[in-house]
Design a protein around this motif. Structure first.
Motif, mmCIF file in Angstrom:
data_model
loop_
_atom_site.group_PDB
_atom_site.id
_atom_site.type_symbol
_atom_site.label_atom_id
_atom_site.label_comp_id
_atom_site.label_asym_id
_atom_site.label_seq_id
_atom_site.Cartn_x
_atom_site.Cartn_y
_atom_site.Cartn_z
ATOM 1 N N GLN A 16 34.033 43.184 31.089
ATOM 2 C CA GLN A 16 33.464 42.147 31.947
ATOM 3 C C GLN A 16 33.417 40.786 31.249
ATOM 4 O OE1 GLN A 16 30.098 43.716 34.733
ATOM 5 N NE2 GLN A 16 29.925 44.842 32.805
ATOM 6 N N LEU A 52 36.791 41.109 34.162
ATOM 7 C CA LEU A 52 36.728 42.003 35.313
ATOM 8 C C LEU A 52 35.287 42.085 35.806
ATOM 9 C CD1 LEU A 52 39.205 43.279 33.417
ATOM 10 C CD2 LEU A 52 39.145 44.954 35.236
ATOM 11 N N LYS A 53 35.111 42.457 37.063
ATOM 12 C CA LYS A 53 33.782 42.593 37.656
ATOM 13 C C LYS A 53 33.517 44.059 37.969
ATOM 14 C CE LYS A 53 33.125 38.186 37.665
ATOM 15 N NZ LYS A 53 32.549 37.661 36.458
ATOM 16 N N ARG A 101 32.419 47.035 39.971
ATOM 17 C CA ARG A 101 32.307 47.343 41.401
ATOM 18 C C ARG A 101 31.404 48.533 41.653
ATOM 19 N NH1 ARG A 101 37.406 46.269 44.786
ATOM 20 N NH2 ARG A 101 36.402 47.955 45.854
ATOM 21 N N PHE A 115 39.464 42.628 38.965
ATOM 22 C CA PHE A 115 39.392 41.182 38.870
ATOM 23 C C PHE A 115 38.909 40.629 40.204
ATOM 24 C CE2 PHE A 115 42.416 41.897 35.380
ATOM 25 C CZ PHE A 115 41.776 41.153 34.391
ATOM 26 N N PRO A 116 38.121 39.551 40.188
ATOM 27 C CA PRO A 116 37.656 38.942 41.435
ATOM 28 C C PRO A 116 38.841 38.583 42.331
ATOM 29 C CG PRO A 116 36.530 37.976 39.548
ATOM 30 C CD PRO A 116 37.630 38.852 39.003
ATOM 31 N N GLY A 117 38.771 38.987 43.583
ATOM 32 C CA GLY A 117 39.825 38.695 44.543
ATOM 33 C C GLY A 117 41.049 39.578 44.398
ATOM 34 N N GLU A 118 41.040 40.493 43.450
ATOM 35 C CA GLU A 118 42.173 41.397 43.207
ATOM 36 C C GLU A 118 41.698 42.848 43.260
ATOM 37 O OE1 GLU A 118 45.352 40.551 42.797
ATOM 38 O OE2 GLU A 118 44.929 38.416 42.933
ATOM 39 N N ASP A 119 41.076 43.208 44.352
ATOM 40 C CA ASP A 119 40.456 44.523 44.476
ATOM 41 C C ASP A 119 41.447 45.674 44.647
ATOM 42 O OD1 ASP A 119 38.137 43.080 44.378
ATOM 43 O OD2 ASP A 119 37.652 43.306 46.494
ATOM 44 N N GLU A 157 42.163 48.842 40.299
ATOM 45 C CA GLU A 157 40.947 48.915 39.498
ATOM 46 C C GLU A 157 41.219 49.540 38.135
ATOM 47 O OE1 GLU A 157 37.384 49.592 42.675
ATOM 48 O OE2 GLU A 157 38.628 51.334 42.241
#
Length: 127
Positions: free
Chosen positions: A25, A30-31, A33, A49-53, A56
């Motif tokens: 993170q 990365l975020k 989830r 990554f944000p906006g790249e779901d 994972e």
């Protein structure tokens, strides 16, 4: 006929979930989830990554996870400026396998490898 549609996730065995979550993170961006216990012995965490779901990274930690069940050779991350990213990673004390990028594919791509908290092999790619 069924076709495989996309890469869903890549699972990485980790020895310390909190340490690895901090790295993925706060160093790689990365975020988180989802984080939950699969059972009394195994914990899972899914990051993207944000906006790249669509793809994972799954971290797998817990008792007995250290054994070699399977192996991922490396994860590769796209960057716009590989030299700047290597400097940024070094500022976090990340172990750089390549302190300078390597040029491959007739000079059209730059790559550099570095290590995650468990010595996992990670790569930067600038196209």
């Amino acid at each position: 006929m069924n076709m495989i549609k996309k890469l869903e996730h890549t699972g990485i065995m980790v020895s310390d979930m909190d340490r690895s979550l901090d790295f993925y993170q706060n160093v790689l961006g990365l975020k988180l989830r989802l984080r939950e216990a699969l059972n009394d012995e195994v914990e899972l965490a899914f990051l993207a990554f944000p906006g790249e779901d669509a793809v994972e990274v799954e971290l797998i930690g817990g008792r007995g996870v250290g054994e070699q069940e399977g192996r991922v050779n490396h994860l590769a991350f796209s960057v716009d400026n590989i030299e700047a990213e290597l400097e940024r990673l070094a500022s976090f004390g990340v172990k750089l396998v390549d302190e300078s990028p390597r040029s491959i594919l007739n000079g059209t791509v730059k790559i550099a490898f570095f290590e995650g908290p468990d010595g996992e092999k990670l790569e930067l790619v600038e196209r």
